[in-house]
Design a protein around this motif. Structure first.
Motif, PDB file in Angstrom:
ATOM      1  N   VAL A  52      39.312  36.889  44.672  1.00  0.00           N
ATOM      2  CA  VAL A  52      40.206  36.119  43.812  1.00  0.00           C
ATOM      3  C   VAL A  52      40.525  37.002  42.610  1.00  0.00           C
ATOM      4  O   VAL A  52      39.610  37.529  41.963  1.00  0.00           O
ATOM      5  CB  VAL A  52      39.570  34.795  43.360  1.00  0.00           C
ATOM      6  CG1 VAL A  52      40.506  34.056  42.410  1.00  0.00           C
ATOM      7  CG2 VAL A  52      39.259  33.925  44.580  1.00  0.00           C
ATOM      8  N   TYR A  53      41.799  37.165  42.337  1.00  0.00           N
ATOM      9  CA  TYR A  53      42.252  38.027  41.251  1.00  0.00           C
ATOM     10  C   TYR A  53      42.668  37.174  40.061  1.00  0.00           C
ATOM     11  O   TYR A  53      43.416  36.209  40.209  1.00  0.00           O
ATOM     12  CB  TYR A  53      43.414  38.891  41.717  1.00  0.00           C
ATOM     13  CG  TYR A  53      42.973  40.041  42.587  1.00  0.00           C
ATOM     14  CD1 TYR A  53      42.516  39.817  43.888  1.00  0.00           C
ATOM     15  CD2 TYR A  53      42.996  41.353  42.121  1.00  0.00           C
ATOM     16  CE1 TYR A  53      42.080  40.852  44.685  1.00  0.00           C
ATOM     17  CE2 TYR A  53      42.578  42.407  42.917  1.00  0.00           C
ATOM     18  CZ  TYR A  53      42.117  42.154  44.196  1.00  0.00           C
ATOM     19  OH  TYR A  53      41.696  43.200  44.985  1.00  0.00           O
ATOM     20  N   TYR A  54      42.182  37.584  38.899  1.00  0.00           N
ATOM     21  CA  TYR A  54      42.456  36.863  37.667  1.00  0.00           C
ATOM     22  C   TYR A  54      43.166  37.771  36.670  1.00  0.00           C
ATOM     23  O   TYR A  54      42.816  38.946  36.536  1.00  0.00           O
ATOM     24  CB  TYR A  54      41.153  36.393  37.018  1.00  0.00           C
ATOM     25  CG  TYR A  54      40.323  35.454  37.857  1.00  0.00           C
ATOM     26  CD1 TYR A  54      39.393  35.936  38.776  1.00  0.00           C
ATOM     27  CD2 TYR A  54      40.468  34.073  37.713  1.00  0.00           C
ATOM     28  CE1 TYR A  54      38.629  35.078  39.537  1.00  0.00           C
ATOM     29  CE2 TYR A  54      39.713  33.204  38.470  1.00  0.00           C
ATOM     30  CZ  TYR A  54      38.794  33.713  39.381  1.00  0.00           C
ATOM     31  OH  TYR A  54      38.034  32.853  40.140  1.00  0.00           O
ATOM     32  N   CYS A  55      44.145  37.215  35.963  1.00  0.00           N
ATOM     33  CA  CYS A  55      44.708  37.948  34.845  1.00  0.00           C
ATOM     34  C   CYS A  55      44.083  37.408  33.563  1.00  0.00           C
ATOM     35  O   CYS A  55      43.673  36.245  33.495  1.00  0.00           O
ATOM     36  CB  CYS A  55      46.223  37.856  34.795  1.00  0.00           C
ATOM     37  SG  CYS A  55      46.906  36.198  34.660  1.00  0.00           S
ATOM     38  N   ALA A  56      44.014  38.270  32.570  1.00  0.00           N
ATOM     39  CA  ALA A  56      43.358  37.913  31.319  1.00  0.00           C
ATOM     40  C   ALA A  56      44.054  38.621  30.164  1.00  0.00           C
ATOM     41  O   ALA A  56      44.736  39.631  30.365  1.00  0.00           O
ATOM     42  CB  ALA A  56      41.881  38.290  31.361  1.00  0.00           C
ATOM     43  N   ALA A  57      43.858  38.104  28.969  1.00  0.00           N
ATOM     44  CA  ALA A  57      44.519  38.651  27.792  1.00  0.00           C
ATOM     45  C   ALA A  57      43.543  38.752  26.622  1.00  0.00           C
ATOM     46  O   ALA A  57      42.642  37.928  26.473  1.00  0.00           O
ATOM     47  CB  ALA A  57      45.707  37.778  27.399  1.00  0.00           C
ATOM     48  N   GLY A  71      43.753  33.332  33.328  1.00  0.00           N
ATOM     49  CA  GLY A  71      44.521  32.528  34.256  1.00  0.00           C
ATOM     50  C   GLY A  71      43.612  31.917  35.295  1.00  0.00           C
ATOM     51  O   GLY A  71      42.398  32.166  35.318  1.00  0.00           O
ATOM     52  N   GLN A  72      44.199  31.149  36.217  1.00  0.00           N
ATOM     53  CA  GLN A  72      43.399  30.384  37.168  1.00  0.00           C
ATOM     54  C   GLN A  72      42.998  31.167  38.399  1.00  0.00           C
ATOM     55  O   GLN A  72      42.164  30.724  39.149  1.00  0.00           O
ATOM     56  CB  GLN A  72      44.181  29.129  37.608  1.00  0.00           C
ATOM     57  CG  GLN A  72      45.118  29.335  38.773  1.00  0.00           C
ATOM     58  CD  GLN A  72      46.339  30.185  38.443  1.00  0.00           C
ATOM     59  OE1 GLN A  72      46.532  30.636  37.317  1.00  0.00           O
ATOM     60  NE2 GLN A  72      47.176  30.421  39.438  1.00  0.00           N
TER      61      GLN A  72
END
Length: 122
Positions: free
Chosen positions: A92-97, A113-114
């Motif tokens: 599962v790939y997540y984006c983050a900031a 993100g989800q």
């Protein structure tokens, strides 16, 4: 900042996918963006990151030369182009900031993100 990841799916080994992360928030352009992944039964790990202005990119060793992170500031989007996919990229790939400077440390990212699932078949 609110993040929405998309683009995951099922692909054969050697194939490609492009993940996207849509960001909302007035100060999106001041945030560094990262992609992380978590495979079943494993800890979440860093994949790639890009600085707030797109000038610097960082990659996990195992994806260098295969993955490319980019961002479209005008559209509040960040992308992860994944080529030559391998079964071990399944996760599962997540984006983050986080503010300004990208890092490889999960705990230093404030917004997530989800997640979008990527499955690479052999």
């Amino acid at each position: 900042v609110q993040l929405q990841a998309s683009g995951g799916g099922l692909v054969q080994a050697g194939g490609s996918l492009r993940l996207s992360c849509a960001a909302s928030g007035q100060t999106y352009s001041s945030y560094a963006m990262g992609w992380f992944r978590q495979a079943p039964g494993k800890e979440r790990e860093f994949v790639a990151a890009i600085s707030w202005n797109g000038g610097r990119t960082y990659y996990f060793d195992s994806v260098k030369g295969r993955f490319t992170i980019s961002r479209d500031i005008a559209k509040n989007m960040v992308h992860l182009q994944m080529n030559s996919l391998k079964p071990e990229d399944t996760a599962v790939y997540y984006c983050a900031a986080r503010k300004f400077i990208p890092t490889m440390t999960i705990s230093e990212y404030a917004y997530w993100g989800q997640g979008t699932e990527v499955t690479v078949s052999s």
